[in-house]
Design an enzyme around this catalytic site. Structure first.
Site, short mmCIF file in Angstrom:
data_model
loop_
_atom_site.label_atom_id
_atom_site.label_comp_id
_atom_site.label_asym_id
_atom_site.label_seq_id
_atom_site.Cartn_x
_atom_site.Cartn_y
_atom_site.Cartn_z
N HIS A 1 0.83 -1.21 0.00
CA HIS A 1 0.00 0.00 0.00
C HIS A 1 0.86 1.26 0.00
CE1 HIS A 1 -3.27 -2.74 1.17
NE2 HIS A 1 -4.09 -1.79 0.75
N LYS B 1 -1.11 4.81 4.47
CA LYS B 1 -2.02 3.86 5.13
C LYS B 1 -1.60 3.68 6.58
CE LYS B 1 -4.19 -0.63 4.67
NZ LYS B 1 -5.51 -0.07 4.97
P1 NAD Z 1 -7.21 10.21 3.91
O1 NAD Z 1 -6.26 10.49 5.04
O2 NAD Z 1 -6.86 10.72 2.54
O3 NAD Z 1 -8.65 10.80 4.27
C1 NAD Z 1 -9.26 10.70 5.53
C2 NAD Z 1 -10.17 11.92 5.71
O4 NAD Z 1 -10.96 11.71 6.88
C3 NAD Z 1 -9.39 13.24 5.90
O5 NAD Z 1 -9.94 14.24 5.06
C4 NAD Z 1 -9.60 13.55 7.39
O6 NAD Z 1 -9.64 14.97 7.63
C5 NAD Z 1 -10.96 12.91 7.64
N1 NAD Z 1 -11.19 12.55 9.03
C6 NAD Z 1 -10.39 11.83 9.85
N2 NAD Z 1 -10.98 11.66 11.04
C7 NAD Z 1 -12.18 12.26 10.97
C8 NAD Z 1 -13.26 12.43 11.88
N3 NAD Z 1 -13.20 11.94 13.12
N4 NAD Z 1 -14.36 13.08 11.46
C9 NAD Z 1 -14.44 13.60 10.22
N5 NAD Z 1 -13.45 13.50 9.30
C10 NAD Z 1 -12.34 12.83 9.69
O7 NAD Z 1 -7.44 8.63 3.90
P2 NAD Z 1 -7.97 7.71 2.70
O8 NAD Z 1 -6.84 7.24 1.88
O9 NAD Z 1 -9.13 8.39 2.04
O10 NAD Z 1 -8.49 6.43 3.52
C11 NAD Z 1 -9.51 6.55 4.48
C12 NAD Z 1 -9.83 5.17 5.05
O11 NAD Z 1 -10.36 4.34 4.01
C13 NAD Z 1 -8.65 4.40 5.63
O12 NAD Z 1 -9.06 3.71 6.79
C14 NAD Z 1 -8.29 3.40 4.54
O13 NAD Z 1 -7.67 2.24 5.04
C15 NAD Z 1 -9.67 3.10 4.02
N6 NAD Z 1 -9.74 2.54 2.67
C16 NAD Z 1 -10.65 1.53 2.49
C17 NAD Z 1 -10.84 1.00 1.24
C18 NAD Z 1 -11.87 -0.09 1.07
O14 NAD Z 1 -12.06 -0.59 -0.06
N7 NAD Z 1 -12.57 -0.47 2.14
C19 NAD Z 1 -10.12 1.47 0.15
C20 NAD Z 1 -9.20 2.51 0.35
C21 NAD Z 1 -9.04 3.05 1.63
#
Ligand code: NAD
Length: 276
Positions: A157, A161
């Protein structure tokens, strides 16, 4: 025509959240009614997601108020595991169905969500991976696990992550363990960890499968599963090359969660249904 389903996105400024905003805005049967994030408060979410147009939805950091006033039917969350259980609980309390992509919930937290969703008779979906190809890979692992004595998983990844190993790797290991148990396959012990010359070099063991996590710039989300028998190796690999790959699964989840009652963990049931 039926009214579009009202969707609230939490983490709307993040890499995944912005992609979800785009996908929802482009789906005629869905309507984005609220966008929550810690950053970008007050800005129009269409602008933040670089849609080239405004959506008339201003970002807020007040989830409770958004749940209360937006009329959302589904809450999509791609944020961080901290406080996630509280966000899911708040959504269910307001009669809003959670679709959770955020990874890192513990097994006991998942059990608590299951109990609450059942009590409320509301649909809830938690999926460690929304990419259809990743689900197909996990299905293929179930078959391979019946015929190979050892397996190791390498998940790769982007460096942003936060959780290791990935939720997909954990779920794949669980599926392999389940398939082995059903087929009464006794896997050979995974060798080598006791004689490591560099600590951790043999990875970590979970459900009888060794897991290895790679974090490198340039990567998005990738997984390789290697099955070995004497004289042969069978390798399965899936690559998410962009975050677009997750959107068909996210849209499917939003559409299906409305008709569910209780928690569904993993998208496979919804994608494969009764397929063998
Ligand atoms: P990222 O850091 O780019 O985005 C996270 C966002 O959430 C940020 O804008 C942050 O400000 C916001 N945030 C964090 N805590 C918050 C809260 N308590 N309230 C409101 N907003 C909040 O991360 P990303 O790459 O978009 O990934 C996010 C999550 O999705 C991770 O846990 C990642 O592992 C997961 N993910 C899952 C899949 C899937 O298929 N299930 C795929 C990709 C990523």
């Amino acid at each position: 025509m039926a009214e579009p389903t009202a969707v609230l996105v939490v983490g709307a400024c993040g890499k995944m959240g912005r992609e979800v905003v785009k996908a929802v805005a482009g789906a005629p049967d869905l309507r984005l009614v609220a966008a929550v994030d810690r950053s970008g408060v007050g800005r129009d979410v269409g602008e933040v997601a670089a849609l080239g147009r405004t959506l008339g939805v201003a970002l807020t950091d007040d989830l409770e108020a958004a749940l209360e006033t937006s009329g959302a039917e589904v809450m999509v969350d791609f944020t961080r595991p901290e406080g996630l259980l509280a966000r899911i609980t708040a959504a269910l309390r307001h009669g809003v169905r959670p679709v959770i992509g955020t990874t890192g919930l513990s097994r006991s937290e998942v059990d608590q969500v299951a109990a609450l969703a059942q009590e409320r008779r509301l649909g809830c979906l938690i999926a460690p991976n929304f990419a259809i190809g990743a689900l197909v890979m996990m299905r293929c692992c179930e078959l391979a696990a019946r015929h190979f004595e050892q397996a190791e998983i390498v998940e790769l990844h982007h460096p942003g992550k936060v959780d290791s190993p990935s939720g997909t790797a954990l779920k794949t290991a669980e599926e392999i363990a389940r398939a082995r148990a059903q087929a009464a396959v006794t896997p050979l012990p995974t060798p080598g960890a006791e004689s490591e010359r560099v600590a951790g070099v043999r990875g970590g063991e979970y459900a009888g499968v060794r897991l290895h996590s790679v974090r490198l710039p340039g990567l998005v989300a990738h997984q390789e599963v290697l099955f070995g028998n004497a004289g042969e190796v069978f390798t399965l690999r899936h690559d998410s090359l962009s975050r677009e790959s997750f959107m068909p699964g996210v849209l499917l989840a939003i559409r299906k969660v409305i008709g569910l009652s209780g928690l569904v963990y993993g998208l496979d049931e919804l994608v494969f249904g009764g397929e063998a």
